[in-house]
Structures are given as structure tokens and as C-alpha cells.
Design a protein around this motif. Structure first.
Motif, mmCIF file in Angstrom:
data_model
loop_
_atom_site.group_PDB
_atom_site.id
_atom_site.type_symbol
_atom_site.label_atom_id
_atom_site.label_comp_id
_atom_site.label_asym_id
_atom_site.label_seq_id
_atom_site.Cartn_x
_atom_site.Cartn_y
_atom_site.Cartn_z
ATOM 1 N N ARG A 41 0.804 -1.223 0.000
ATOM 2 C CA ARG A 41 0.000 0.000 0.000
ATOM 3 C C ARG A 41 0.837 1.273 0.000
ATOM 4 N N PRO A 118 -4.944 -9.466 -2.850
ATOM 5 C CA PRO A 118 -4.585 -8.315 -3.698
ATOM 6 C C PRO A 118 -3.286 -7.631 -3.260
ATOM 7 N N ASP A 119 -3.014 -7.574 -1.943
ATOM 8 C CA ASP A 119 -1.765 -6.940 -1.502
ATOM 9 C C ASP A 119 -0.550 -7.757 -1.944
ATOM 10 N N THR A 122 -0.043 -7.035 -5.603
ATOM 11 C CA THR A 122 0.539 -5.702 -5.820
ATOM 12 C C THR A 122 2.024 -5.711 -5.457
ATOM 13 N N ASP A 192 -4.348 -7.304 -12.357
ATOM 14 C CA ASP A 192 -4.238 -5.925 -11.848
ATOM 15 C C ASP A 192 -5.623 -5.297 -11.747
ATOM 16 N N TRP A 193 -6.395 -5.515 -12.777
ATOM 17 C CA TRP A 193 -7.741 -4.928 -12.857
ATOM 18 C C TRP A 193 -8.635 -5.541 -11.777
ATOM 19 N N ASP A 196 -7.588 -4.413 -8.074
ATOM 20 C CA ASP A 196 -7.744 -3.010 -7.696
ATOM 21 C C ASP A 196 -9.207 -2.720 -7.376
ATOM 22 N N ARG A 198 -10.735 -0.101 -6.686
ATOM 23 C CA ARG A 198 -11.306 1.138 -7.236
ATOM 24 C C ARG A 198 -11.563 1.048 -8.732
ATOM 25 N N ALA A 199 -11.048 -0.016 -9.366
ATOM 26 C CA ALA A 199 -11.081 -0.057 -10.832
ATOM 27 C C ALA A 199 -12.385 -0.619 -11.395
ATOM 28 N N ARG B 133 2.877 8.571 -6.405
ATOM 29 C CA ARG B 133 1.548 8.600 -6.995
ATOM 30 C C ARG B 133 1.433 9.453 -8.249
#
Lengths: 234, 234
Positions: A41, A118-119, A122, A192-193, A196, A198-199, B133
Motif C-alpha cells: 500500500r 490483492p496486496d 501488488t 491488476d484490474w 484493484d 477502485r477499478a 503517486r
């Protein structure tokens, strides 16, 4: 930070810390959980050992005692997540099934794992790549293992097809390797999609269906010798 | 560093520097060339403004005068490389051609550009992603533009196909978007392989042929309503 640690059962003695109730192996996993989350993060530079200790509910000296340095903690996180991903894929593949079924089950395992972690994804796919050569090497090695696994799968499918049908063209080694790179890249992009939040991307199941359709309907044709060439169209 | 700069036609005056013979626009491009090379090879943290000035054959104060900071230089490098890549793809696409020909020409443009500009590609695809970012946003925006472009292309092909054949199934929006993500990820993966001189990967032409075969023979089937499903096999 010793107060917090003590309340969870670790004792601070002159800078060194010893767990009383929680076994070392369990404590280490808690530290790695915290590390994966913080590094994913905030990135390697911005994640602090204070935050990681707090997330893990232990003292900072204990983190250093068990894992030596931020660098080694990061490496341990990477190794654990890479091994978990490769294991998840290998465990998901239905050995002995037809090639398309094997590919589908492997992709299902990949997307289920990356969506659930997910972490970890990433960390492997974004954070590790530019954090110095030694970190990049860990991930490059893991990726090479996955590409090789997919290459073997496509190669076996090609040989299987070639035995069955006279028309089938045997795919050359570099071509099989190229297809494996393309497939792995496509899977990474969809992961990735998916990972995420937020995606607004697809679920693991939808990602599997999309890529399987894309890949197999394509690979299936290729294996039957039905490729695409620019000469076919005007 | 003023000595080197002066020998190439820039004059140092009390910390500020003025180019005598080389126009500012040209000097800036030279600085960006040097920045792209240094950032791609050493990463943002390790690339020094001294090295970049030396690579560009100018003084360090001139780099700061024109581009303000390492941060702004990096951003300017990213923007230039992102714009160049998107422009190369758009210019390569044969508008008005059948959908597969459009896709093929776009992929040809993509792989030709990334193979010719490996440092630019590394900057965009590796270095920019974890450098904070604001940098990540630049690249995410460029990638989104490419995915959207591919989504439009696949969507247009799907509508074209649906008009031509009664059997064709219209692909749903999320499915088209998923295919575009998969295709872009596959292209990125092959571009990484092509751009890395140590990897022994395919040429731009081979990468185009591999991905086009993979993608179109697959997409072509999908557009004709011939997908893959786990129920088909045992």
C-alpha cells in the motif's frame, strides 16, 4: 513499542524481545502479513518498520530480531507471496486433463489467488519491480517459472494436437514461448484490474472466463494450423 | 560542470546559464534524451542530475534552469515518452481497413516503437510505476488511453461482425473491455521481452505476428460466437 508487544504476550528484555505464548513461526507470519500489507500500500520507501510492527501487534525490536532489516523483511514477504502464488497455480491445474481444461483450471487458480490476496499481488507485480536489482531478481525468477510452466502446457497441447490431426502444424519453440509470454502478460493485466478495488474490474471468475475464451479460442485455432496472416485480408 | 557546457555552446553566468548557439527547444530534448536513458537504466533514485547533465553535454545549472527539479525532469520524460508511444500507435493504425488489419497495423506500430525505444519503454512500464503517486498517474492515464483505443477497436469489430452474420453473438461491454485489458497486457509482456537485449526475445516483427495470431484467431472466433466453455470438454 514494548508496551503493545507485552500486552500480546511478548516480553522486552534490554532491547531483545522474546515471545512467551506465540511460537516464533506464527509471529513471523504475522510480521510478514503486516509487511505485505504495508509494502503493497505504501511502497518500500514509505512503509515504516514502526507501522509494520504496529500492524503485526509486536514491538519493533522483535521485528528486527526475527527479520534483521527492512530489506530482509521485504525479501521474505516477496518470497512467501511468490511461493504462494506458484503453489496455488500448480495445485489448481487438473493434471492429466485435456490441455484446455488444464489451462482453464490453472487460470482459475491464478485469478482466485490474486483476487483473494490483492496486496500480495501488488507487492509482486508493482512494488518489487523497481526496488533494486536483488528484489527484481526474485520476481523475475518467479515469473520465469510461471512462463516456463505455461510454455510446457502449450507445448504439450501442440504435440497432442499434432498426433491427432494430419493438418495440424507443429508450433516452433520460440512461437510457443511467445504465446506463453503473451498469455502470462494478459493474465497479469487482468489480475491488476481484478485486484484493484477502485477499478471496477471483473471478478476472478469473469477474468478466468474472459482470458480463457480469448486465449483458447485463439490457441485452439493456432494448434489446428489456423493462424492469422496479413495476406488473408485485403 | 560549466566547462563541459561552455565547450558545447552554453555560457554560465552566475549560476544561471544561457545557450548561445543551440535553441532552447533542442537543448531540452537533449536533456530529456539523457533523462530517459539514465532513469530507465538506473531508476529514479539512483540516476543523478550530474550524470544526466553530463550525458546531455550541458551544465547541471542549465538542466535546473530549464526543468526545475529532478521530479519535473522525470515527469517531462514520462510525458514525452507516453505521448510518443500513443502517437506511434495511432499513426500506424490503418483507418478504414477491416478490424483485423487495423489491429495488426496498430500492434506493428507498438512493437516497432518499443523495440526502437527500449529505454522509453522501460521508463514507462517499469520505472514509472512505483515512483510515487503523481508519476504513476501519468502512466495509468496513458495506459487507460491505449486500453480505451483497443476497446473501441474490438467494439467496432464486434458490431461489424454482428451486422454481417446472423449467428454472431454481440459481445457485452465488460467483456470487450476485458479482452482489451488482456490484449494490452499480452502486448506489454512481449514488449518487455523484445526490449530487453539480454532476454533473447523476438524481433518487433515476430512479436507482432505472435500476438496477432494469438489475439485474432481468438478474437475472430469470439466475434463469430465461438467461445470456449469448460462444459465443452469432459
Amino acid at each position: 513499542m514494548c508496551a503493545g508487544a507485552r500486552s500480546k504476550g511478548a516480553a522486552c528484555v534490554g532491547g531483545a524481545t522474546r515471545s512467551k505464548r506465540v511460537p516464533r513461526a506464527v509471529r513471523e507470519q504475522q510480521m510478514l502479513d503486516a509487511g505485505v500489507r504495508a509494502f503493497a500500500r505504501s511502497g518500500y520507501q514509505n512503509a515504516s518498520m514502526d507501522d509494520i510492527a504496529e500492524l503485526a501487534g509486536v514491538s519493533k525490536p522483535l521485528v528486527y530480531l526475527y527479520l534483521n532489516s527492512k530489506d530482509e523483511l521485504f525479501t521474505a514477504c516477496l518470497r512467501r507471496e511468490a511461493a504462494a502464488l506458484v503453489t496455488a497455480i500448480r495445485a489448481a491445474v487438473e493434471r492429466g486433463a485435456p490441455a484446455d481444461r488444464q489451462l482453464w483450471s490453472g487460470l482459475s487458480g491464478f485469478f482466485a489467488h490474486t483476487a483473494a490476496h490483492p496486496d500480495g499481488w501488488t507487492l509482486l507485480h508493482v512494488q518489487a519491480r523497481t526496488q533494486g536489482r536483488s528484489f527484481a531478481r526474485e520476481v523475475v525468477a518467479m515469473r520465469a517459472e510461471i512462463v516456463e510452466f505455461v510454455t510446457q502446457l502449450i507445448g504439450a497441447a501442440a504435440r497432442e494436437q499434432a498426433r491427432g490431426a494430419a493438418r495440424a502444424r507443429t508450433l516452433a519453440g520460440p512461437e510457443v514461448s511467445g504465446l506463453a509470454h503473451a498469455l502470462v502478460g494478459a493474465a497479469e493485466s487482468l489480475a491488476d484490474w481484478t485486484a484493484d478495488p477502485r477499478a471496477g474490474g471483473p471478478s476472478a471468475k469473469e477474468a478466468t472466463a474472459t482470458l480463457m475464451n480469448f486465449a483458447w479460442a485463439g490457441l485452439g485455432n493456432l494448434l489446428r494450423g489456423q493462424g492469422w496472416s496479413p495476406e488473408r485480408v485485403g
